[in-house]
Design a protein around this motif. Structure first.
Motif, short mmCIF file in Angstrom:
data_model
loop_
_atom_site.label_atom_id
_atom_site.label_comp_id
_atom_site.label_asym_id
_atom_site.label_seq_id
_atom_site.Cartn_x
_atom_site.Cartn_y
_atom_site.Cartn_z
N TRP A 70 43.67 49.30 82.69
CA TRP A 70 43.37 47.91 82.40
C TRP A 70 44.65 47.07 82.31
N SER A 71 45.73 47.67 81.86
CA SER A 71 46.95 46.90 81.61
C SER A 71 47.74 46.56 82.86
N ASN A 72 47.47 47.23 83.98
CA ASN A 72 48.20 46.87 85.20
C ASN A 72 47.28 46.46 86.35
N PHE A 73 45.99 46.37 86.07
CA PHE A 73 45.00 46.10 87.11
C PHE A 73 45.23 44.73 87.77
N SER A 74 45.42 43.69 86.96
CA SER A 74 45.61 42.34 87.50
C SER A 74 46.92 42.22 88.27
N THR A 75 47.96 42.89 87.78
CA THR A 75 49.25 42.86 88.49
C THR A 75 49.11 43.47 89.87
N LEU A 76 48.38 44.57 89.97
CA LEU A 76 48.18 45.22 91.26
C LEU A 76 47.35 44.35 92.20
N TRP A 77 46.43 43.59 91.61
CA TRP A 77 45.62 42.68 92.43
C TRP A 77 46.52 41.66 93.13
N TRP A 78 47.52 41.16 92.40
CA TRP A 78 48.46 40.21 93.00
C TRP A 78 49.35 40.88 94.03
N LEU A 460 45.98 39.64 67.35
CA LEU A 460 47.11 39.95 68.20
C LEU A 460 46.72 40.87 69.35
N ALA A 461 45.77 41.75 69.11
CA ALA A 461 45.31 42.64 70.19
C ALA A 461 44.70 41.84 71.33
N THR A 462 43.96 40.76 71.00
CA THR A 462 43.38 39.94 72.07
C THR A 462 44.49 39.21 72.83
N LEU A 463 45.52 38.76 72.13
CA LEU A 463 46.64 38.11 72.81
C LEU A 463 47.40 39.10 73.68
N TYR A 464 47.55 40.32 73.19
CA TYR A 464 48.21 41.37 73.97
C TYR A 464 47.44 41.64 75.26
N ILE A 465 46.11 41.67 75.16
CA ILE A 465 45.26 41.87 76.35
C ILE A 465 45.44 40.71 77.33
N ILE A 466 45.37 39.50 76.81
CA ILE A 466 45.51 38.32 77.68
C ILE A 466 46.85 38.34 78.40
N GLY A 467 47.90 38.75 77.70
CA GLY A 467 49.21 38.83 78.33
C GLY A 467 49.27 39.83 79.46
N LYS A 468 48.37 40.80 79.46
CA LYS A 468 48.34 41.84 80.50
C LYS A 468 47.40 41.51 81.66
N ILE A 469 46.28 40.81 81.38
CA ILE A 469 45.26 40.70 82.42
C ILE A 469 44.99 39.27 82.89
N ALA A 470 45.32 38.26 82.08
CA ALA A 470 44.89 36.90 82.42
C ALA A 470 45.73 36.31 83.54
N ASP A 471 45.05 35.69 84.47
CA ASP A 471 45.68 35.02 85.59
C ASP A 471 45.81 33.52 85.33
#
Length: 515
Positions: A70-78, A460-471
């Motif tokens: 989950w933490s690198n999925f969006s980065t790989l999409w780009w 903070l966990a939700t912010l950590y998630i957003i920092g990893k996945i949000a575009d």
């Protein structure tokens, strides 16, 4: 000749059968994934199968370990260009990104990595006793408000060069309220400061008897304010025995202009140092445009990288909470069921009424329908659809209402209850915590102290998630949360934009930009 034709027909038939078997195998292997990916209509089934099969086919390395978490999925999409043609949302989302980033500062990975490594070196020195300590008292406010107020003096401390370390400490007993509004303290002394939630430094005042005594002397020297005014941070004579203690946030109108002049000078010095470490330019402009960028854009660059550094320094437990939240939105192999690009949405509903420009004007918080309208406007203009949303709010009712607007689900159901249905968006949120706690208690300040620490860890966990996945994000810039989210996404894209509508976020507050 007839024999050759006959043999060719046999070979062709065999190849066709083998191809069909392979395709069937891939599709069957992707069944769980395909059933959960939300796409817009039946006509997308073939594209959906190719998209999911591509991820599935290449999602494990030779040892069988998953490559896509989950933490690198969006980065790989780009980054994985071979998948872009398979994604019906890629072209429209990319067009929006390219248009909105025009005029923004862009910087490369060398600049970002230099900044992060510099902060690490200053905050985790090999010998704390040899470093000069700039100690900062927290002010009486919420976690992200304290975080943002910490940044100016943190940045100025960094600008002073090697040998300086920033140390946040709690309020002196007897000078300020015993409890900050939105978070409880930590440790045996229940010391309320940012180190409760971020591993900011390896240096501790409590471990240094000389400096601990100096801190106590400062606390006794004033009936109202403990420490030096911020303007003194630029004056080395303020440092005594390797330490200076600065007050919590305050408006000192008498030295405001002087402080801003010195702060801007310091910030430009940092900016010029950063520019020497890699490539920095203004998107869509000639090379010389970088010489004329505004101070707010420079502030955003440094401010956003500090935010990204802070969220990286959050605790292991916060990161474990993030993993547990996102585990619900993955298959049995840990491969995400949601599809990029992800839109983060922060809905403000219960706190700081008179800092919210809409509330001051109308006496009510903004309707969640306003957020939905902005989502749909951007999607219509650029001809794409955010299939995945991550929602955070201080109101469970607001999250449910927004999910209903986005997915047309029934009232009283969980926001993510429609995930996996054809044509529905994939909605994510912190399902592992009581999302109605703040609303039920009547606001942040009414949460019992024993619940505050856990509530902030989940936040903070939700912010950590957003920092990893949000575009991208739709937020309110009148909120520290909205600004923090735009900063995290800004570092992901390595783009600086202080505008209300920018390449990282859109603020639905009228006449408000990131500052």
């Amino acid at each position: 000749m007839e024999l050759l034709k006959s043999r060719s027909s046999v070979v062709y038939s065999v190849l066709s059968v083998v191809t069909l078997i392979l395709v069937s195998f891939l599709i069957l292997d992707c069944t769980r994934l395909l059933e959960n990916y939300p796409w817009s209509s039946e006509k997308d089934l073939a594209i959906r199968a190719d998209w999911a099969a591509s991820w599935r086919f290449s999602s494990f390395d030779d040892s069988g370990e998953s490559l896509y978490t989950w933490s690198n999925f969006s980065t790989l999409w780009w980054n994985d260009q071979s998948l872009h043609s398979l994604d019906p949302n890629w072209r429209g989302r990319h067009a929006m990104h390219d248009e909105l980033r025009s005029g923004s500062i862009w910087y490369d990975e060398d600049v970002r990595d230099y900044f992060m490594s510099t902060v690490d070196a200053r905050q985790f020195p090999s010998n704390c006793t040899k470093n000069t300590w700039i100690v900062h008292r927290e002010h009486d406010s919420g976690l992200l408000s304290c975080t943002h107020v910490f940044f100016p003096i943190f940045s100025h401390g960094l600008g002073k060069g090697d040998g300086y370390t920033m140390i946040p400490v709690g309020q002196a007993e007897g000078h300020y309220p015993k409890e900050l509004p939105t978070f409880d303290g930590c440790g045996k002394r229940k010391n309320r400061n940012l180190r409760c939630f971020y591993n900011i430094t390896s240096c501790h005042v409590e471990d240094d008897p000389v400096r601990l005594k100096m801190l106590a002397e400062v606390d006794k020297s004033s009936d109202d304010l403990t420490g030096l005014p911020w303007i003194q941070v630029f004056n080395d004579s303020a440092l005594r025995n390797g330490m200076a203690v600065f007050r919590s946030f305050e408006y000192d109108w008498g030295v405001r202009d002087e402080f801003h002049r010195a702060a801007t000078e310091h910030r430009l010095q940092q900016w010029n140092e950063l520019r020497q470490q890699g490539t920095v330019r203004v998107v869509g402009k000639a090379d010389e445009a970088i010489e004329h960028v505004s101070v707010p854009q420079i502030d955003f660059v440094i401010h956003s990288m500090l935010s990204a550094w802070m969220i990286k320094q959050t605790s292991r437990n916060v990161k474990r909470i993030a993993d547990s939240i996102m585990a619900k939105y993955a298959d049995a192999d840990g491969i995400p069921l949601w599809a990029p690009p992800v839109l983060a949405i922060h809905v403000r509903q219960t706190d700081k009424q008179y800092e919210d420009p809409y509330f001051r004007k109308t006496g009510n918080y903004r309707s969640v329908g306003d957020y939905a309208v902005q989502i749909q406007k951007l999607e219509k203009k650029y001809n794409f659809k955010w299939q995945s949303l991550f929602i955070i709010s201080d109101s469970g009712t607001a999250m449910e209402s927004l999910a209903m607007d986005m997915n047309d689900i029934q009232n009283g159901t969980a926001p993510d209850s429609a995930n996996g249905r054809e044509g529905k968006r994939f909605i994510m949120y912190d399902w592992s915590f009581d999302m109605e706690l703040i609303e039920r208690m009547g606001g942040h300040t009414h949460i019992p102290p024993k619940m505050k620490y856990s509530a902030q860890e989940h936040f903070l966990a939700t912010l950590y998630i957003i920092g990893k996945i949000a575009d991208y994000a739709i937020v309110q810039y009148s909120s520290n949360v909205g600004r923090f989210i735009s900063e995290l996404i800004g570092v992901r894209h390595r783009l600086s934009s202080a505008d209300k509508l920018g390449p990282n976020a859109f603020s639905i507050d009228s006449d408000w930009y990131h500052d």
